[in-house]
Structure formats: structure tokens, C-alpha cells
Write an enzyme that holds these catalytic residues in place. Sequence first.
Site, mmCIF file in Angstrom:
data_model
loop_
_atom_site.group_PDB
_atom_site.id
_atom_site.type_symbol
_atom_site.label_atom_id
_atom_site.label_comp_id
_atom_site.label_asym_id
_atom_site.label_seq_id
_atom_site.Cartn_x
_atom_site.Cartn_y
_atom_site.Cartn_z
ATOM 1 N N THR A 379 13.166 -53.478 -58.133
ATOM 2 C CA THR A 379 13.158 -52.062 -57.779
ATOM 3 C C THR A 379 11.785 -51.663 -58.252
ATOM 4 O O THR A 379 11.066 -52.481 -58.817
ATOM 5 C CB THR A 379 14.281 -51.345 -58.564
ATOM 6 O OG1 THR A 379 15.527 -51.815 -58.077
ATOM 7 C CG2 THR A 379 14.245 -49.846 -58.450
ATOM 8 N N ASN A 399 17.327 -52.625 -53.765
ATOM 9 C CA ASN A 399 18.319 -53.266 -54.641
ATOM 10 C C ASN A 399 17.799 -54.633 -55.082
ATOM 11 O O ASN A 399 16.934 -54.710 -55.933
ATOM 12 C CB ASN A 399 19.700 -53.349 -54.004
ATOM 13 C CG ASN A 399 20.762 -53.646 -55.064
ATOM 14 O OD1 ASN A 399 20.523 -53.399 -56.241
ATOM 15 N ND2 ASN A 399 21.895 -54.180 -54.677
ATOM 16 N N ASP A 421 25.943 -52.279 -54.715
ATOM 17 C CA ASP A 421 26.098 -51.385 -55.866
ATOM 18 C C ASP A 421 27.453 -50.670 -55.863
ATOM 19 O O ASP A 421 27.829 -50.041 -56.839
ATOM 20 C CB ASP A 421 24.974 -50.340 -55.913
ATOM 21 C CG ASP A 421 23.751 -50.869 -56.654
ATOM 22 O OD1 ASP A 421 23.852 -51.922 -57.302
ATOM 23 O OD2 ASP A 421 22.686 -50.217 -56.584
ATOM 24 N N SER A 450 24.406 -45.804 -58.955
ATOM 25 C CA SER A 450 23.119 -46.416 -59.320
ATOM 26 C C SER A 450 22.928 -46.368 -60.826
ATOM 27 O O SER A 450 23.586 -45.598 -61.529
ATOM 28 C CB SER A 450 21.994 -45.627 -58.647
ATOM 29 O OG SER A 450 20.742 -46.043 -59.119
ATOM 30 N N SER A 451 22.015 -47.201 -61.314
ATOM 31 C CA SER A 451 21.610 -47.130 -62.722
ATOM 32 C C SER A 451 20.201 -46.565 -62.870
ATOM 33 O O SER A 451 19.667 -46.507 -63.978
ATOM 34 C CB SER A 451 21.620 -48.532 -63.344
ATOM 35 O OG SER A 451 22.889 -49.107 -63.258
ATOM 36 N N GLY A 471 15.252 -52.798 -62.798
ATOM 37 C CA GLY A 471 15.981 -53.722 -63.669
ATOM 38 C C GLY A 471 17.488 -53.656 -63.542
ATOM 39 O O GLY A 471 18.201 -54.112 -64.440
ATOM 40 N N GLY A 472 18.006 -53.081 -62.442
ATOM 41 C CA GLY A 472 19.455 -53.063 -62.238
ATOM 42 C C GLY A 472 20.156 -52.429 -63.432
ATOM 43 O O GLY A 472 19.764 -51.353 -63.905
HETATM 44 O O1 DON Z 1 20.475 -48.457 -58.061
HETATM 45 C C1 DON Z 1 20.599 -49.383 -58.842
HETATM 46 O O2 DON Z 1 21.007 -49.259 -59.969
HETATM 47 C C2 DON Z 1 20.155 -50.749 -58.394
HETATM 48 N N1 DON Z 1 20.253 -50.852 -56.975
HETATM 49 C C3 DON Z 1 18.781 -51.000 -58.886
HETATM 50 C C4 DON Z 1 18.332 -52.379 -58.586
HETATM 51 C C5 DON Z 1 17.237 -52.810 -59.408
HETATM 52 O O3 DON Z 1 16.758 -52.138 -60.279
HETATM 53 C C6 DON Z 1 16.776 -54.150 -59.140
HETATM 54 N N2 DON Z 1 15.551 -54.344 -59.807
HETATM 55 N N3 DON Z 1 14.874 -54.514 -60.571
#
Ligand code: DON
Length: 569
Positions: A379, A399, A421, A450-451, A471-472
Amino acid sequence: MRLNLKILYIFLIITVLSCKTKAPFRYSLQKSAIADQSMVVTAHPLASEIGLKILKKGGNAVDAAIAVQYTLAVVLPVAGNIGGGGFMVLRMADGTTNTLDFREKAPGKASRDMYLDEQQAVIPRLSIDGHLASGVPGSVAGMDAAFTRYSQLKDFAALIDPAIALARDGFQISQQQADGLNRTREAFIKLNTTTPAFVKNTEWKAGDLLVQTELAKTLTRIRDQGAAGFYEGETADLIVAEMKAGGGIISHQDLKDYEAIWRQPLVSTYKEYGIISMPPPSSGGLALAQLLKMVAPYPIRTYGFQSAEAIHLMAEAERRVYADRATYLGDSDFVTVPIRSLIDDNYLKNRMMDFDPNRANASEMVGAGLVTPVESEETTHFCIVDAAGNAVSLTTTLNGGYGAKTVVSGAGFLLNNEMDDFSAKPGVANMFGLIGNEANAIEPGKRMLSSMTPTIVTKDNEVYLVVGTPGGSTIITSVFQTILNVIEFDKTLPDAVSLGRFHHQWKPDAIQLDELIELSPPVKKNLLKKGHHLKQRSNFGRVEAILRRADGRLEGAADVRGDDDARGF
Ligand code: DON
């Protein structure tokens, strides 16, 4: 003759040496910067440069953000996007705040069990790879809404033209990008109906030119027709044709119906600091507020940076917050999220009642389907502060790395795989190991939880810190750590964003340690003695931040984990 030979010999040696020492292509990155007026920190030096140019031209932070978003859609295909979505948090110089939700939505034909087989088991990778993984993209609508409401330059073409030129003429890729494209080659071939620009016959090398002709044309349609250049007409036709060719479900109606939404920011406090962040459908702002409030009563500064006491306290708060997230959080347009109750001081005090400074509280037994994150996490976040003091904190994503890895044929952009997600089935973990429940079940038109945690911290009624990261599931805890690194542990900004990090997300029941963390053997021993499980893993987060220093100047810092770059004037 002898002299001539000697000269020839020297010439030959110089030629051989200069060939040997020809360094591989590298961008010269500025990892930190200090400036009097404005600052831009992004995941790519070309994006930082273009953002700065817009500011110098008289654009405000929102103008620069729009230009950066479109530039990243070209120069950072792994995460920058027009086929994804994101969140923008902003605080204008007059003190007003706002957030923009341009998160993807489930298509109209999406259904609760769409990723389950007849036995009600989750079909592996169906929500991750290819056409069916994609939500209805929000980025173009988001930029359009931001432009309409906040642009100072009022010249949309000036904001998107640099991106069009980079797509049309190409840009040189970095080593990290070459590695990423080479690693993903097979998936690109498998998941596309035509060969995308990201695939070539030989290996990519640093310095190779990536030309994206179709993307340039799509961006030109957006320039000339605004959001309609994406959600209607030729681009919409290409998206729908791609869906038909690959078994996806996004329709013309879904595209036409998409709207970005302005939402009240989630505002809380930590000691004398104001925290402005993203409300649902992100869990980020709420979780960050919970975390900060939970640790506030403890003398964490005295515990010290990454001491066993500090890590234990933070991990225990994280365990509880991620358990709440799994149960209560979802798109507040569809489900009731008890926001006020979840950040209520008494509630959080009670939540920490069973905190024991000497013992880890075990998470429930790890059930079936719980996995440690294995996907690459891509992301991107950027921060901008302009000379007037307007601040933008924006996180945007496809994502996973390169999203669904499917490019819309003829339109040249990658589709997101944001549908992952959602909670495909209650209790079954997604690619980040996150568990969800009813609140985050799939429904047509709903936004997936989302995070992402784009955040602005204020002090004395002024912007103090602008921060965020990819960072998910680790986004929330990386932002949490960065804020504490600055406020409590007196780290310099470059250290605060780049030093090693740790993360706990309730399940799996472990403190995850990234590669850059340096915990001494006694600290590790102490944590193990308290009953924690420690799990070494790959790096996470690419934090970007801007700090207002005590002398009033701006300091920008870009994470050392990527090609991230900070520059100001
Ligand atoms: O919205 C979210 O929380 C995830 N789709 C974010 C994904 C993400 O940060 C992947 N990358 N580093």
C-alpha cells in the site's frame, strides 16, 4: 612507439575499470529533509518531486496530493493506483479538519458467500487473485472530490499532466521495482487476458524504462472528462469488458454509482496532543485512539524505548484492540459500529483491568485458518504540508502487491484485490491473518474494513506530526509506535520512522518482530518469561512522516525500507 603503447595500455585499463565500476542505476533518495515552508514525503522520488513542483506553482497541499496520487499510479504500480482506493485525512490552516473516504465498494452482484465452495469452505485465493477479487475502484472519484472541494490551483490538467507524461514516455525503475516485477511475472501472465506492460521477455533490471501507453491514454481521458473519464465511456467499457473476459462482476451500474464520501474525522487525544484520523470503514483511527488511550496511564517514557516493559504494555493493548476490531468493526454505512463506546475512557480502563505487568494474557486458542501474513504487503502513504500550514495525510492501496495482478486490457491499470479485506467467512483469517465477523461480511455496495491509518497529530492547535504507512494489519501498530517514538521516546524523526518495529494482532498470539528490530537478549528473555511468543518476520511498514520542529521548521522523514523520499523547500 613505446610511448604510444604505454598510452594505449593506460587507455585500455581506464576503459576496463570504468566498465567494471559502472554502478547499477539508482535514484538518489533523500531520506530526510528540513525546510522552512513546505514538505512532501512519498514512496517515490519522482512523486515527491512532482508534489513539490505543484506547491511551488501555488498549489496547496490537496493539489499536491492529487498530483502525487496520479504520479504514484504510474511510478509505483505495486501500490499507487487508479484501480484501487484509499483515505485522505486533512487539516486546513484555519484549523478545520476533514476526511475523504474513497475506499472500494463491493460490486452489486457481490454476495456474502461468494468466496465459499459448496461445503462452505473458503476457496483459496479467490478473493486475492484476478477479476473476482476486485472491489469497485474509488481513487479517481476521490481525487475528483478533493479537487472540487479544496483545490487552490483550480487547474486539474496541471495536476495530472506530469503523470500522463511519465506513463507515455516511461520512467526508470529501481532495483526494488525490478525485483518485484520479476517475482510477479508468472502471476501477471496467469491472471491477465492480454500481456500487460509489466511483463517483458527478459528480466527487468534497475534503470529499465517502464512505458505504460494504455495507462497514459486512460489518464488523458480522466484529464479531459474528469471522473466520467473513468467511471463512464471508454474506460468503463474496457473495465466491464475485462470483467466479462475474466469472470469478474463489476458492472457499468457499479461504476456509475461509485461515490467518494466526506466523513467526520475520528478525533481523540493523547495527553496534550490531538489525534485526527480515519473513521470506519477504516478501523485505523479507532484502533489508534484505543491504543493511545490504553497506554496513556502508564509511565511508558520511564520504561524506555523497546524495553520489555514498554513492548509488553503495548502488545497487551494491541491484543485487546485487535480482538475488538474483529468483533465490532465494519462499514458504518451498513452496520452499527459502537465508536463512542469503544473509545470511551472507562471502557478502555476496564479493558486493561486484567493487564498484568508480569504476565502475557493468552489470546484464545488459535483456531483453524489462522495464518501469519505471507503476502507481500503493498500500500502506500504520503504526507504533505504546504506553506500556509494545510496538511494532508493519505494512504492508498490496491491491497496486496499489484492488487489482483490483473490489468484492465486496453486501459493499462491494475485492479485491486480489496475484496479480501472483507471477512469471507466469520472466523477465517484473510491474507493479513485478520479475522472478521458479521460486521465485516460481504454485502453489495458495502465497503470492506480497512486498517489504513492516515493521521495528523496536533499540539497547541497546530499541526505537529503527519504520519501514516502501508502494511496491512501492521499499519495501526506502526503508526502507534511512530507516534510514541516521537512523543515519549524522544527519537529523531528519521529514527522514529525507520527503527525496527514489533506488532501484535491478537491472533496469531505472538509478538511479530521485523528484520530491523534489535532487541537485546535480556529483553527477549524477559518477554518470553512473561509468556509472550516472539516471531521473527519480514519487514513491515514504510512509514512517512512530517514533523513541525520546535523552531517552527518542517522536518520530513521517509522509511529506509523502500525507495521513499522526503523533500521540501
Ligand atoms: O485497507 C487495508 O487495511 C489493506 N487493504 C491495506 C493493505 C496494505 O497495507 C498492504 N500493504 N502494505
